[in-house]
Structure formats: C-alpha cells, structure tokens
Design an enzyme around this catalytic site. Structure first.
Site, PDB file in Angstrom:
ATOM      1  N   ASP A  30       1.020  -1.329   0.019  1.00 43.91           N
ATOM      2  CA  ASP A  30      -0.108   0.027  -0.036  1.00 43.91           C
ATOM      3  C   ASP A  30       0.966   1.088   0.063  1.00 43.91           C
ATOM      4  OD1 ASP A  30      -3.318   0.183   0.650  1.00 43.91           O
ATOM      5  OD2 ASP A  30      -2.051   1.988   1.109  1.00 43.91           O
ATOM      6  N   GLU A 191     -14.305  -9.205  -7.995  1.00 43.07           N
ATOM      7  CA  GLU A 191     -14.493  -9.556  -6.505  1.00 43.07           C
ATOM      8  C   GLU A 191     -15.924  -9.357  -6.118  1.00 43.07           C
ATOM      9  OE1 GLU A 191     -12.449 -10.825  -4.167  1.00 43.07           O
ATOM     10  OE2 GLU A 191     -14.501 -11.080  -3.300  1.00 43.07           O
ATOM     11  N   ARG A 194     -18.839  -9.264   0.288  1.00 42.96           N
ATOM     12  CA  ARG A 194     -19.662  -8.190   0.946  1.00 42.96           C
ATOM     13  C   ARG A 194     -18.877  -7.733   2.216  1.00 42.96           C
ATOM     14  NH1 ARG A 194     -24.466 -11.832   2.026  1.00 42.96           N
ATOM     15  NH2 ARG A 194     -22.574 -13.088   2.379  1.00 42.96           N
ATOM     16  N   GLU A 195     -18.922  -6.406   2.547  1.00 40.45           N
ATOM     17  CA  GLU A 195     -18.390  -6.087   3.736  1.00 40.45           C
ATOM     18  C   GLU A 195     -19.297  -6.729   4.872  1.00 40.45           C
ATOM     19  OE1 GLU A 195     -17.464  -1.682   3.820  1.00 40.45           O
ATOM     20  OE2 GLU A 195     -16.544  -2.080   1.853  1.00 40.45           O
ATOM     21  N   LYS A 254     -19.176  -8.205 -13.278  1.00 43.21           N
ATOM     22  CA  LYS A 254     -19.180  -7.533 -12.027  1.00 43.21           C
ATOM     23  C   LYS A 254     -20.114  -6.493 -11.965  1.00 43.21           C
ATOM     24  CE  LYS A 254     -18.057  -5.926  -8.320  1.00 43.21           C
ATOM     25  NZ  LYS A 254     -18.375  -6.636  -7.029  1.00 43.21           N
ATOM     26  N   CYS A 310     -19.759   0.568  -3.342  1.00 44.36           N
ATOM     27  CA  CYS A 310     -19.791  -0.027  -4.555  1.00 44.36           C
ATOM     28  C   CYS A 310     -21.155   0.170  -5.285  1.00 44.36           C
ATOM     29  CB  CYS A 310     -19.563  -1.594  -4.334  1.00 44.36           C
ATOM     30  SG  CYS A 310     -17.717  -1.683  -3.787  1.00 44.36           S
ATOM     31  N   LYS A 313     -21.550   3.750  -6.661  1.00 46.43           N
ATOM     32  CA  LYS A 313     -20.498   4.084  -7.929  1.00 46.43           C
ATOM     33  C   LYS A 313     -20.470   3.297  -8.940  1.00 46.43           C
ATOM     34  CE  LYS A 313     -16.294   1.622  -6.488  1.00 46.43           C
ATOM     35  NZ  LYS A 313     -16.325   0.499  -7.296  1.00 46.43           N
TER      36      LYS A 313
HETATM   37  P1  NAD Z   1      -9.980   0.965  -0.323  1.00 47.67           P
HETATM   38  O1  NAD Z   1     -10.216   2.268  -0.707  1.00 47.67           O
HETATM   39  O2  NAD Z   1     -10.625   0.228   0.932  1.00 47.67           O
HETATM   40  O3  NAD Z   1      -8.600   0.278  -0.700  1.00 47.67           O
HETATM   41  C1  NAD Z   1      -7.632   0.730  -1.556  1.00 47.67           C
HETATM   42  C2  NAD Z   1      -6.212   0.875  -1.341  1.00 47.67           C
HETATM   43  O4  NAD Z   1      -5.402   0.976  -2.198  1.00 47.67           O
HETATM   44  C3  NAD Z   1      -6.184   1.924  -0.173  1.00 47.67           C
HETATM   45  O5  NAD Z   1      -5.418   1.477   1.260  1.00 47.67           O
HETATM   46  C4  NAD Z   1      -5.035   3.021  -0.614  1.00 47.67           C
HETATM   47  O6  NAD Z   1      -4.222   3.394  -0.017  1.00 47.67           O
HETATM   48  C5  NAD Z   1      -4.220   1.927  -1.711  1.00 47.67           C
HETATM   49  N1  NAD Z   1      -3.646   2.529  -2.836  1.00 47.67           N
HETATM   50  C6  NAD Z   1      -4.191   3.376  -3.588  1.00 47.67           C
HETATM   51  N2  NAD Z   1      -3.308   3.829  -4.679  1.00 47.67           N
HETATM   52  C7  NAD Z   1      -2.293   2.799  -4.430  1.00 47.67           C
HETATM   53  C8  NAD Z   1      -0.789   2.776  -5.081  1.00 47.67           C
HETATM   54  N3  NAD Z   1      -0.566   3.732  -6.136  1.00 47.67           N
HETATM   55  N4  NAD Z   1      -0.113   1.878  -4.499  1.00 47.67           N
HETATM   56  C9  NAD Z   1      -0.509   1.065  -3.474  1.00 47.67           C
HETATM   57  N5  NAD Z   1      -1.479   1.228  -3.000  1.00 47.67           N
HETATM   58  C10 NAD Z   1      -2.417   2.281  -3.307  1.00 47.67           C
HETATM   59  O7  NAD Z   1     -10.927   0.279  -1.556  1.00 47.67           O
HETATM   60  P2  NAD Z   1     -11.563  -1.235  -1.587  1.00 47.67           P
HETATM   61  O8  NAD Z   1     -13.150  -1.105  -0.942  1.00 47.67           O
HETATM   62  O9  NAD Z   1     -10.939  -2.359  -0.993  1.00 47.67           O
HETATM   63  O10 NAD Z   1     -11.942  -1.520  -2.970  1.00 47.67           O
HETATM   64  C11 NAD Z   1     -10.951  -1.694  -3.893  1.00 47.67           C
HETATM   65  C12 NAD Z   1     -11.531  -1.855  -5.252  1.00 47.67           C
HETATM   66  O11 NAD Z   1     -12.497  -3.298  -5.222  1.00 47.67           O
HETATM   67  C13 NAD Z   1     -12.492  -1.076  -5.890  1.00 47.67           C
HETATM   68  O12 NAD Z   1     -12.282  -1.108  -7.324  1.00 47.67           O
HETATM   69  C14 NAD Z   1     -14.010  -1.598  -5.462  1.00 47.67           C
HETATM   70  O13 NAD Z   1     -14.802  -1.203  -6.420  1.00 47.67           O
HETATM   71  C15 NAD Z   1     -13.586  -3.043  -5.584  1.00 47.67           C
HETATM   72  N6  NAD Z   1     -14.637  -4.132  -4.712  1.00 47.67           N
HETATM   73  C16 NAD Z   1     -14.787  -3.436  -3.346  1.00 47.67           C
HETATM   74  C17 NAD Z   1     -15.569  -4.444  -2.431  1.00 47.67           C
HETATM   75  C18 NAD Z   1     -15.902  -3.763  -1.133  1.00 47.67           C
HETATM   76  O14 NAD Z   1     -16.695  -4.427  -0.327  1.00 47.67           O
HETATM   77  N7  NAD Z   1     -15.080  -2.670  -0.843  1.00 47.67           N
HETATM   78  C19 NAD Z   1     -16.211  -5.422  -2.975  1.00 47.67           C
HETATM   79  C20 NAD Z   1     -15.741  -5.856  -4.336  1.00 47.67           C
HETATM   80  C21 NAD Z   1     -15.237  -4.874  -5.075  1.00 47.67           C
HETATM   81  C1  UGA Z   2     -22.130  -5.502  -2.242  1.00 48.14           C
HETATM   82  C2  UGA Z   2     -22.261  -6.606  -3.151  1.00 48.14           C
HETATM   83  O1  UGA Z   2     -23.299  -7.514  -2.298  1.00 48.14           O
HETATM   84  C3  UGA Z   2     -21.001  -7.581  -3.165  1.00 48.14           C
HETATM   85  O2  UGA Z   2     -21.356  -8.972  -3.905  1.00 48.14           O
HETATM   86  C4  UGA Z   2     -20.175  -6.767  -4.069  1.00 48.14           C
HETATM   87  O3  UGA Z   2     -18.859  -7.479  -3.866  1.00 48.14           O
HETATM   88  C5  UGA Z   2     -19.772  -5.403  -3.250  1.00 48.14           C
HETATM   89  O4  UGA Z   2     -21.234  -4.821  -3.129  1.00 48.14           O
HETATM   90  C6  UGA Z   2     -18.776  -4.744  -4.031  1.00 48.14           C
HETATM   91  O5  UGA Z   2     -18.980  -4.462  -5.358  1.00 48.14           O
HETATM   92  O6  UGA Z   2     -18.249  -3.800  -3.296  1.00 48.14           O
HETATM   93  P1  UGA Z   2     -21.708  -4.431   0.061  1.00 48.14           P
HETATM   94  O7  UGA Z   2     -21.807  -3.201  -0.701  1.00 48.14           O
HETATM   95  O8  UGA Z   2     -20.629  -4.806   0.805  1.00 48.14           O
HETATM   96  O9  UGA Z   2     -21.652  -5.690  -1.020  1.00 48.14           O
HETATM   97  O10 UGA Z   2     -23.008  -5.040   0.923  1.00 48.14           O
HETATM   98  P2  UGA Z   2     -24.732  -5.497   0.540  1.00 48.14           P
HETATM   99  O11 UGA Z   2     -24.778  -6.313   1.644  1.00 48.14           O
HETATM  100  O12 UGA Z   2     -24.720  -5.906  -0.987  1.00 48.14           O
HETATM  101  O13 UGA Z   2     -25.460  -4.289   0.563  1.00 48.14           O
HETATM  102  C7  UGA Z   2     -25.344  -3.095  -0.067  1.00 48.14           C
HETATM  103  C8  UGA Z   2     -26.225  -2.115   0.462  1.00 48.14           C
HETATM  104  O14 UGA Z   2     -27.749  -2.496   0.013  1.00 48.14           O
HETATM  105  C9  UGA Z   2     -26.380  -1.975   1.787  1.00 48.14           C
HETATM  106  O15 UGA Z   2     -26.529  -0.271   1.932  1.00 48.14           O
HETATM  107  C10 UGA Z   2     -27.505  -2.595   2.487  1.00 48.14           C
HETATM  108  O16 UGA Z   2     -28.272  -2.068   3.628  1.00 48.14           O
HETATM  109  C11 UGA Z   2     -28.563  -2.511   1.216  1.00 48.14           C
HETATM  110  N1  UGA Z   2     -29.413  -3.510   1.217  1.00 48.14           N
HETATM  111  C12 UGA Z   2     -29.148  -4.923   1.153  1.00 48.14           C
HETATM  112  C13 UGA Z   2     -30.705  -3.354   1.244  1.00 48.14           C
HETATM  113  O17 UGA Z   2     -31.347  -2.131   1.340  1.00 48.14           O
HETATM  114  N2  UGA Z   2     -31.757  -4.596   1.345  1.00 48.14           N
HETATM  115  C14 UGA Z   2     -31.412  -5.701   1.047  1.00 48.14           C
HETATM  116  O18 UGA Z   2     -32.353  -6.590   0.918  1.00 48.14           O
HETATM  117  C15 UGA Z   2     -30.134  -5.825   0.915  1.00 48.14           C
END
Ligand code: NAD
Ligand code: UGA
Length: 480
Positions: A30, A191, A194-195, A254, A310, A313
């Site tokens: 990172d 990916e 879910r968080e 995705k 996610c 955006k």
């Molecule tokens: P995040 O913001 O939590 O993490 C991104 C990290 O990348 C940060 O720690 C940042 O410091 C680092 N970074 C930025 N520029 C960098 C560089 N030049 N070199 C090294 N590190 C660098 O993001 P995230 O939530 O983990 O999401 C990452 C990607 O995965 C996004 O495209 C998102 O859409 C996708 N995604 C996220 C989730 C989710 O649940 N958060 C789920 C599926 C997919």
């Molecule tokens: C979502 C997808 O579920 C993941 O598969 C995907 O990887 C991720 O986005 C991503 O691309 O980042 P996440 O955003 O972590 O995961 O959480 P979700 O459980 O999907 O919930 C998303 C939002 O929808 C939350 O605000 C939640 O409260 C809302 N939600 C979910 C509802 O309002 N109703 C539902 O029935 C389910």
C-alpha cells in the site's frame, strides 16, 4: 504460490489474508505508510469481523508481509493483484488514477519472469486491455532509462564491450537486456465479497470468475484458487463453479451483478411505497414472492435503500459506459432514482408525525452503510443527516463501531454519542438506520422514557413491531 496484492483496503487486505491462510506467501502493498506501519504492528485500518485474527495468523506463520515498496512486493511474485480503489468522479465515471499509477509502476518493475497481473479492482469494460497498455508503457519507459544508462558508457570490468554497462541496481546490463519486453498477461478476476462477511464470502464464493484469453494465466489462477474451488485446507461444502470468460465479459459480470442486486432492492422499495398507500405489508410480500425460486428472498429487504462504496459508484459507472456507447440505461437510472428518493421519503415520514422539523432532535441508530463494517462511504445515514440538518433539525447518532472508534471522518452536522441512552435523551424521534445486531436487544421501553416523544422509525424493518408497541413506543417502518 508467491502473490503480491497492491492496495491493502477492504478487498486487498481480505484477499491477501485469505490467500495466506491457504498457504501462499503474500505481500500486501500500500502507498499509505501509516496503514502499512499499523498492519506490521497488527493494527487494522478497517473493521471487518475475523480479519484481525486472520492477519495475525498470516504474519505469525511468516506468510503475510506488508510493505510500501511496490517493486520489492512484486519482485518475487508470480501473481500480482491490483486491488486499489476506483471511487466515483462527480461525472459518475470511476476515478481510475490509482489503477493507472499502479499499472505503470508494475510495468516499470517487471523483470524476465512471467507474471499474471490480476485486476480485482472494479473497472469499466475494456480496462483489462488498457491496463495491459499501461504496463507496456511503464516497461517501455524503464527500458528507455536502461538504454540511456547504457549509452552513458561502459562499466568497470566491461571495457572493450560497448554493449555492457551497470544497471541502477549495480548488475551488468546488456543491450539485449535493456531492450527486453516483459512477459505477462492481464486477467480480470472480479471480486464479489460483501463487507461485514468478507472472509466468509472469500472462502465460500458462489463462483470465481476469471476473464482472459491466456491459457497459461488461467492455469496459474486455477492452481491458486484450487483449495477454494475444491474445498481443501479445511473448507467444506460443494465445489465452487469456475467461470472462465473473455476479459470484457468478466468486467461486465461484475457491473451486471451489482446492478441487478441494487435494482432488486429498488424494486422492493418501490413495492414498499405502493404497500404503504394500499395497506399491504412489504415484509409479508417479500416472503411471498421470495419463495418463488425464480425470484429468491435475498436482497428483498425494503428500507432506506442501498449505500456503500460499490453499488452507487458501480451503477453510476455502468450508466456512463452505456451512454458512452450510445445507450440510455433507463432501468438503471430508475433504480438510482428510487434509491435516492427512499431517503427523502423517510424525512417526509418524520414530517408527517412531527410536522415542523426545525428545532426537533432526531436520533439515528446506526451510521455505517450496513452492519459489521466501519464503512461510511455513501451511507444512507449521511444523506439523512444532510436533509434533516437543512430542515433545521438537530441530529444525534450512535453507531456501535463509529462511536467506539471515535472516527469522525466524513461526518458533519451530527453529534456522535457514545451510548444509546445518551442518544435517546431529549429526542423527538429515533430512526433505526443500520440493522446492527445489538439494536435487537435494546430496552426500548427505557429509551422511550428518556425521549421527548416516544417515536421510533424502524427504517430497516428489522425489529419486532408488536413487542415494541408494548413498550409504549409509537412504531413506524417502511412499506407497512
Ligand atoms: P479501499 O479504498 O478500501 O482500498 C484501496 C487501497 O489502495 C487503499 O488502502 C489505498 O491506500 C491503496 N492505494 C491507492 N493507490 C495506491 C498505489 N498507487 N499503490 C499502492 N496502494 C495504493 O478500496 P476497496 O473498498 O478495497 O476497493 C478496492 C476495489 O475493489 C474497488 O475497485 C472496489 O470497487 C472493488 N470492490 C470493493 C468491494 C468492497 O466491499 N469494498 C467489493 C468488491 C469489489
Ligand atoms: C455489495 C455486493 O453484495 C457484493 O457482492 C459486491 O462485491 C460489493 O457490493 C462490491 O462490489 O463492493 P456490500 O456493498 O458490501 O456488497 O453490501 P451489501 O450486503 O450488498 O449491501 C449493500 C447495500 O444494500 C447496503 O446499504 C444494504 O443496507 C442495502 N440492502 C441490502 C438493502 O437495502 N436491502 C437488502 O435486501 C440488501
């Protein structure tokens, strides 16, 4: 296998820790030094259940390493994951500058060894080829630098051989080496975690999608994911489907998955709004339609709508992509609109009961966009706070993680209380915004006695309304 993960956020850190658990040697990179320093000391930058223990275990076994040094990180790695953020720009396009910087840097530091570069960040359709181009650009820049150092003259010990000079690392560089083109393939591996349940989702995915036309790259990723696919290393259950597609289709899978899930939620919210007007109960309707296997019960919980890092955006990005290619994504636009209005409807519900909101105090139970995370990105709570603040209401909030951590980033116009009792004191209404488990067992009778007016809006329909009414609370929900 030796793996590097660039970007140690929600996705990168979880991916790295899970791959280390499966016995791989993983270097998490990172560019945020504070984050890396914290991780080395076992301090996590995010809240995700079970992650701290997994990171500790990986570090103790010597399988999980943290660095800010990208070249060092990728040096010994066969597979390099890109997992940096792709947040929305005001236009709705994803901001790809982090992906771009990383791709170029990877290109500058590739050596003779073949590598698989895996795009795990969510990126617009066509980005795989773009990343490949950037890596080649980075490699070309590095080659140019090497050539110019070669032209600077021969090195000690290589006199008489004009094709040799020292490289920056001090080794002997030949003209052939200076001109070499790196061997790599770019693969899309979206990916779906879910968080809040990220570790479970990583070990138990519904499918693993890999987009590439390189049999060599696909075979390497198949080997890396074999324990998950075929339930080895303590994992149980049925084998996980392995879906191989072309690059663009994997990228589209995705976006389409997130767009479908978000649309499903907007659909049930629309039904909820009709239920409220007609006297039906959306929670019963969701059960009734969810039992149809073609529909399914998941993601049919009506409420405040979707937020998070996610869905908002990714829908914006897909709508923009469609427009770039001459198509207006009307259904997706409607899903976004319904979602935005859902917050406004909650404010209107408060107005119907409390009338003028100016001078009223509203308490929010929960701030994060969903339970079991500390993530506030695009949380519905933020929109609510802004609406209520504009109308002159005082907003207080309690959130199990945000209140405990004292984090205030991105929060304004809200007083964050340290416990629920302080939150309830003097409130004209409480709104349950995030369905944290601990809100199930609160003493609502006691909370009602502390409030100026015992009104509770369960904006996630997660509480037992009959039981609540017996505590003296006036209870409203969404869609009934
Ligand atoms: P995040 O913001 O939590 O993490 C991104 C990290 O990348 C940060 O720690 C940042 O410091 C680092 N970074 C930025 N520029 C960098 C560089 N030049 N070199 C090294 N590190 C660098 O993001 P995230 O939530 O983990 O999401 C990452 C990607 O995965 C996004 O495209 C998102 O859409 C996708 N995604 C996220 C989730 C989710 O649940 N958060 C789920 C599926 C997919
Ligand atoms: C979502 C997808 O579920 C993941 O598969 C995907 O990887 C991720 O986005 C991503 O691309 O980042 P996440 O955003 O972590 O995961 O959480 P979700 O459980 O999907 O919930 C998303 C939002 O929808 C939350 O605000 C939640 O409260 C809302 N939600 C979910 C509802 O309002 N109703 C539902 O029935 C389910």
């Amino acid at each position: 296998m030796r793996v590097a993960v660039i970007g140690s956020g929600y996705v990168g850190l979880v991916t790295g820790a899970c791959l280390a658990r499966l016995g791989n040697s993983v270097t998490c990179v990172d560019n945020n030094p504070a984050k890396i320093e914290g991780l080395r000391r076992g301090r996590l930058p995010i809240y995700e259940p079970g992650l701290e223990e997994l990171v500790q275990e990986g570090s103790d076994r010597g399988l999980l390493h943290f660095t800010t040094d990208l070249p060092a990180g990728i040096q010994n790695s066969q597979v390099v994951f890109i997992a940096v953020g792709t947040p929305s720009l005001p236009s709705g396009d994803p901001d790809l500058r982090y992906v771009e910087a990383v791709a170029r840097e990877i290109g500058q530091h590739l050596d003779e060894q073949y590598r698989v570069i895996v795009n795990k960040s969510t990126v617009p359709i066509g980005s795989g080829d773009w990343v490949r181009m950037l890596i080649l650009d980075g490699a070309a820049e590095a080659a140019k630098q090497r050539l110019s150092s070669l032209e600077a003259g021969p090195v000690e010990g290589s006199e008489g051989d004009p094709d040799k000079t020292t490289s920056r690392g001090g080794g002997v560089l030949t003209l052939e080496k200076a001109r070499w083109v790196p061997q790599f393939d770019v693969v899309s591996n979206p990916e779906f975690l879910r968080e809040g349940s990220a570790i479970h989702d990583t070990f138990n995915p519904d499918r693993i999608v890999v987009g590439s036309d390189s049999p060599r790259a696909i075979a390497i990723l198949r080997e890396l994911y074999e324990p998950i696919l075929n339930r080895q290393g303590g994992l149980s259950g049925d084998p996980v489907p392995w879906v191989v597609t072309d690059l663009a289709s994997a990228e589209m899978i995705k976006y389409a998955a997130n767009a479908f899930l978000a649309t499903k939620i907007s659909f049930i919210n629309e039904i909820a709004n009709i239920c409220e007007r007609t006297g039906a109960d959306v929670t019963q309707v969701a059960e009734g339609i969810g039992l149809d296997k073609r529909i399914g019960r998941a993601f049919l919980n009506a409420g405040l709508g979707w937020g998070g890092s996610c869905f908002p955006k990714d829908l914006a990005a897909l709508i923009r992509t469609a427009a770039d290619y001459g198509y207006e994504a009307r259904l997706l636009r409607a899903a976004v609109e319904v979602n935005q209005e859902q917050r406004q409807r909650l404010v209107e519900k408060l107005q119907q009961v409390l009338k003028v909101l100016k001078g009223k105090t509203i308490g929010l139970l929960g701030l994060t966009f969903k339970p079991n995370t500390d993530d506030l990105r695009d949380a519905p709570s933020l929109a609510l706070i802004e609406h209520l603040h504009k109308l002159g209401a005082k907003v207080k909030a309690y959130d199990p993680v945000v209140s405990a951590s004292g984090m205030r980033e991105g929060l304004s116009h809200v007083v964050v209380e340290t416990d629920v009792l302080r939150l309830a004191e003097g409130c004209d209404a409480l709104v349950l915004v995030t369905e944290w488990q601990e809100f199930q067992s609160l003493d609502y009778g006691h909370l009602a006695s502390l409030m100026r007016r015992p009104l509770l809006i369960d904006a996630r329909n997660c509480l037992d309304r009959q039981a609540l009414r017996q505590t003296g609370m006036t209870v409203l929900g969404v869609g009934w």
